[in-house]
Write a protein that holds these residues in place. Structure first.
Motif, PDB file in Angstrom:
ATOM      1  N   ASP A  55      -1.739   2.505  -6.955  1.00 14.51           N
ATOM      2  CA  ASP A  55      -0.860   1.655  -7.465  1.00 14.51           C
ATOM      3  C   ASP A  55       0.589   1.585  -6.614  1.00 14.51           C
ATOM      4  OD1 ASP A  55      -2.147   1.090  -9.877  1.00 14.51           O
ATOM      5  OD2 ASP A  55      -1.653   3.067 -10.799  1.00 14.51           O
ATOM      6  N   LYS A  56       0.249   1.877  -5.254  1.00 12.51           N
ATOM      7  CA  LYS A  56       1.610   1.617  -4.389  1.00 12.51           C
ATOM      8  C   LYS A  56       1.767   0.312  -3.823  1.00 12.51           C
ATOM      9  CE  LYS A  56       0.956   6.356  -3.073  1.00 12.51           C
ATOM     10  NZ  LYS A  56       0.530   7.252  -1.994  1.00 12.51           N
ATOM     11  N   ALA A  57       0.537  -0.722  -4.291  1.00 11.66           N
ATOM     12  CA  ALA A  57       0.699  -2.074  -3.955  1.00 11.66           C
ATOM     13  C   ALA A  57       0.100  -2.871  -5.124  1.00 11.66           C
ATOM     14  CB  ALA A  57       0.160  -2.264  -2.629  1.00 11.66           C
ATOM     15  N   THR A  58       0.723  -4.034  -5.183  1.00  9.92           N
ATOM     16  CA  THR A  58       0.204  -4.532  -6.508  1.00  9.92           C
ATOM     17  C   THR A  58      -0.493  -6.119  -6.187  1.00  9.92           C
ATOM     18  OG1 THR A  58       2.156  -5.656  -6.808  1.00  9.92           O
ATOM     19  CG2 THR A  58       1.631  -3.725  -8.056  1.00  9.92           C
ATOM     20  N   ASP A  59      -0.215  -6.688  -4.722  1.00  8.23           N
ATOM     21  CA  ASP A  59      -0.546  -7.764  -4.296  1.00  8.23           C
ATOM     22  C   ASP A  59      -1.737  -7.851  -3.585  1.00  8.23           C
ATOM     23  OD1 ASP A  59      -0.709 -10.465  -3.471  1.00  8.23           O
ATOM     24  OD2 ASP A  59       0.726 -10.303  -1.730  1.00  8.23           O
ATOM     25  N   VAL A  60      -2.928  -8.394  -4.323  1.00  6.27           N
ATOM     26  CA  VAL A  60      -4.344  -8.337  -3.744  1.00  6.27           C
ATOM     27  C   VAL A  60      -4.394  -9.875  -3.058  1.00  6.27           C
ATOM     28  CG1 VAL A  60      -6.716  -8.701  -4.310  1.00  6.27           C
ATOM     29  CG2 VAL A  60      -4.909  -7.539  -5.777  1.00  6.27           C
ATOM     30  N   ASP A  61      -3.703 -10.830  -2.895  1.00  7.93           N
ATOM     31  CA  ASP A  61      -3.507 -12.215  -2.248  1.00  7.93           C
ATOM     32  C   ASP A  61      -4.142 -11.836  -0.707  1.00  7.93           C
ATOM     33  OD1 ASP A  61      -3.201 -13.449  -4.425  1.00  7.93           O
ATOM     34  OD2 ASP A  61      -1.044 -13.772  -3.966  1.00  7.93           O
ATOM     35  N   GLN A  62      -3.314 -10.982   0.194  1.00  5.45           N
ATOM     36  CA  GLN A  62      -3.509 -10.738   1.430  1.00  5.45           C
ATOM     37  C   GLN A  62      -4.897 -10.217   1.565  1.00  5.45           C
ATOM     38  OE1 GLN A  62      -0.355  -8.533   2.954  1.00  5.45           O
ATOM     39  NE2 GLN A  62       1.220 -10.201   3.257  1.00  5.45           N
ATOM     40  N   LEU A  63      -5.467  -9.417   0.938  1.00  6.39           N
ATOM     41  CA  LEU A  63      -6.495  -8.579   1.248  1.00  6.39           C
ATOM     42  C   LEU A  63      -7.671  -9.591   0.988  1.00  6.39           C
ATOM     43  CD1 LEU A  63      -7.464  -5.765   1.456  1.00  6.39           C
ATOM     44  CD2 LEU A  63      -7.611  -5.372  -1.010  1.00  6.39           C
ATOM     45  N   ILE A  64      -7.399 -10.520  -0.259  1.00  8.00           N
ATOM     46  CA  ILE A  64      -8.665 -11.734  -0.428  1.00  8.00           C
ATOM     47  C   ILE A  64      -8.626 -12.467   0.967  1.00  8.00           C
ATOM     48  CG2 ILE A  64      -9.142 -13.602  -1.757  1.00  8.00           C
ATOM     49  CD1 ILE A  64      -8.006 -12.109  -4.132  1.00  8.00           C
ATOM     50  N   ALA A  65      -7.192 -12.854   1.332  1.00 14.69           N
ATOM     51  CA  ALA A  65      -7.282 -13.857   2.313  1.00 14.69           C
ATOM     52  C   ALA A  65      -7.977 -13.332   3.519  1.00 14.69           C
ATOM     53  CB  ALA A  65      -5.796 -14.314   2.820  1.00 14.69           C
ATOM     54  N   VAL A  66      -7.815 -11.952   4.168  1.00 16.11           N
ATOM     55  CA  VAL A  66      -8.182 -11.620   4.945  1.00 16.11           C
ATOM     56  C   VAL A  66      -9.747 -11.464   5.005  1.00 16.11           C
ATOM     57  CG1 VAL A  66      -8.237  -9.432   6.816  1.00 16.11           C
ATOM     58  CG2 VAL A  66      -6.033 -10.293   6.097  1.00 16.11           C
ATOM     59  N   ASN A  67     -10.296 -10.891   4.040  1.00 16.24           N
ATOM     60  CA  ASN A  67     -11.813 -10.911   3.734  1.00 16.24           C
ATOM     61  C   ASN A  67     -12.269 -12.316   3.777  1.00 16.24           C
ATOM     62  OD1 ASN A  67     -12.909  -7.993   3.169  1.00 16.24           O
ATOM     63  ND2 ASN A  67     -10.820  -8.028   2.383  1.00 16.24           N
ATOM     64  N   VAL A  68     -11.745 -13.238   3.327  1.00 20.10           N
ATOM     65  CA  VAL A  68     -12.175 -14.839   3.356  1.00 20.10           C
ATOM     66  C   VAL A  68     -12.149 -15.138   4.959  1.00 20.10           C
ATOM     67  CG1 VAL A  68     -11.753 -17.161   2.786  1.00 20.10           C
ATOM     68  CG2 VAL A  68     -11.619 -15.122   1.028  1.00 20.10           C
ATOM     69  N   THR A  69     -11.207 -14.749   5.647  1.00 17.45           N
ATOM     70  CA  THR A  69     -11.293 -15.286   6.997  1.00 17.45           C
ATOM     71  C   THR A  69     -12.196 -15.029   7.913  1.00 17.45           C
ATOM     72  OG1 THR A  69      -8.643 -15.446   6.792  1.00 17.45           O
ATOM     73  CG2 THR A  69      -9.627 -15.375   9.051  1.00 17.45           C
TER      74      THR A  69
END
Length: 115
Positions: A95-109
């Motif tokens: 719970d030290k971060a809440t934004d999953v967008d970057q994690l998804i974007a990097v894995n998709v790339t």
């Protein structure tokens, strides 16, 4: 076995390995998207992030192997990306971060780059 058939076998096994990697990344990306959408229970959220962590730990171990056929500079870059993914997944898990967008974007790339 002739040299040509041996080369075909090696190429086929490489393609199969990339396909398995794509499948694992697809599964992880699907979990992250469910996490992002709020569709997972707290336990499932932890399991999703631990899956990504284990997947990238495996990738890093493979990339660290001298038997890995990728160029050394590319391997080093992918290891750095993998370490970032692991750290970010851990931050989300704690719970030290809440934004999953970057994690998804990097894995998709990364998934899309597998050929």
């Amino acid at each position: 076995m002739t040299l040509a058939s041996y080369e075909t076998e090696i190429a086929d096994s490489g393609r199969e390995a990339r396909e398995r990697e794509r499948d694992a990344l697809n599964y992880g990306i699907d979990l992250l998207k469910c996490l992002q959408a709020g569709e997972l229970t707290p336990i499932e959220q932890i399991e999703a992030l631990l899956f990504i962590r284990r997947l990238w730990t495996f990738f890093i171990q493979d990339l660290s192997s001298p038997r890995n056929g990728l160029p050394e500079a590319l391997r080093a870059e992918l290891i750095s990306i993998g370490l970032w993914i692991i750290r970010d997944a851990d931050r989300l898990r704690h719970d030290k971060a809440t934004d999953v967008d970057q994690l998804i974007a990097v894995n998709v790339t990364i998934r899309d780059a597998l050929t």
